[in-house]
Design an enzyme around this catalytic site. Structure first.
Site, PDB file in Angstrom:
ATOM      1  CB  CYS A 105      -0.996  -0.018   1.157  1.00 26.87           C
ATOM      2  SG  CYS A 105      -0.290  -0.517   2.736  1.00 26.87           S
ATOM      3  CB  CYS A 107       3.334   1.522   5.330  1.00 29.77           C
ATOM      4  SG  CYS A 107       1.806   0.570   5.529  1.00 29.77           S
TER       5      CYS A 107
END
Lengths: 197, 105
Positions: A105, A107
């Site tokens: 994703c 992070c």
């Protein structure tokens, strides 16, 4: 964007944002003031916090050891809040270059660097930097010599990485504050070196 | 062997990294702020976990995932999470979206 004084209509997702937020405000879950305060705080947040940590580590060997042992605690020592996250600081050396990514994703050590740039969240970066980091770094203009190993660190929701870049040569007599001024966001992601110039 | 999900792209072939950046729009920052507040990164609320945010992003079909921008995925996911938790209902949301569109659209 407004054009000729006319506002563009809201997109579907902007409409969703306004609607969701108004419902949450009506229900007393959040207030507009709270949302605005947090949004404004993120706007002003850049990589200065990360740069402060790096400059301290460059000038204080004992601090550097603490930082590498427990990144979260060492940030808290400087009054920097790293909420509910484990921060792992990885040190560049003449033998090893580190780079961070979040393949799943997005992070990112946002508490130290602000919001991530678009390319960090792109399919191209996420897919390729774990397989061909040398080629990806070259696209950033960063040539890593073959004898230097590259380590790629894949972040998770609970654990974030920060790269401690190499301190540039000829900065021995620089103050911590001056050093902080040359620590860029990209050097702490690991796609570029920190440079004295 | 578990089939790889669409968001799980590490190691796959892809094009050149375009070093794109944009200054986030205020609505995008507000979406971010909602996540920060609802998840309790700031403040006391525990109405959203990062795992829920991710789960509902990953539940978007591959086509939607690729077509939507980053904060478009987020606002969809946060809204879905609030419906799943019963904080808001789909009916309320539908009504509100019609109202906002008439007013601001």
């Amino acid at each position: 964007m407004s054009e000729l004084g006319k506002y563009a209509p809201l997109t579907y997702f902007q409409l969703m944002e306004v609607s969701l937020r108004e419902l949450l405000v009506e229900k007393g879950v959040v207030s507009d003031a709270e949302v605005d305060a947090v949004a404004t705080d993120m706007k002003t947040r850049g990589p200065e916090r990360g740069a402060k940590v790096v400059a301290r580590a460059w000038t204080d060997p004992a601090y550097k050891q603490r930082l590498l042992a427990d990144g979260t605690a060492a940030c808290e020592e400087l009054g920097l809040d790293v909420p509910a996250l484990r921060l792992v600081v990885v040190e560049n050396t003449p033998e090893v270059h580190n780079v961070i990514v979040c393949t799943l994703c997005s992070c990112y050590p946002r508490m130290l660097l602000g919001l991530p740039p678009d390319w960090y969240k792109s399919r191209e970066y996420r897919s390729r930097v774990v397989r061909e980091p040398r080629a990806v770094l070259a696209e950033f203009g960063t040539a890593i010599p073959d004898e230097v190993a590259i380590r790629v660190h894949d972040s998770t929701a609970d654990m974030r990485y920060l790269v401690l870049p190499l301190r540039p040569a000829d900065t021995e007599d620089w103050s911590e504050q001056r050093l902080a001024g040359i620590v860029t966001r990209d050097s702490m992601i690991g796609v570029a070196p920190a440079k004295a110039a | 062997m578990i089939e790889r999900s669409h968001h799980d792209m590490g190691g796959l072939p892809a094009g050149k990294v375009e070093r794109s950046e944009h200054d986030y729009a205020q609505w995008e920052r507000r979406v971010d702020a909602l996540m920060v507040l609802l998840s309790g990164i700031k403040g006391p609320k525990k109405l959203l976990t990062v795992d829920e945010l991710r789960k509902n992003i990953e539940a978007l079909g591959p086509e939607a995932y690729d077509k939507m921008s980053y904060y478009e995925r987020w606002v969809t996911s946060i809204t879905q999470s609030m419906i799943q938790r019963g904080v808001i209902s789909t009916e309320e949301l539908a009504r509100k979206m019609v109202e906002v569109e008439r007013r601001d659209g």
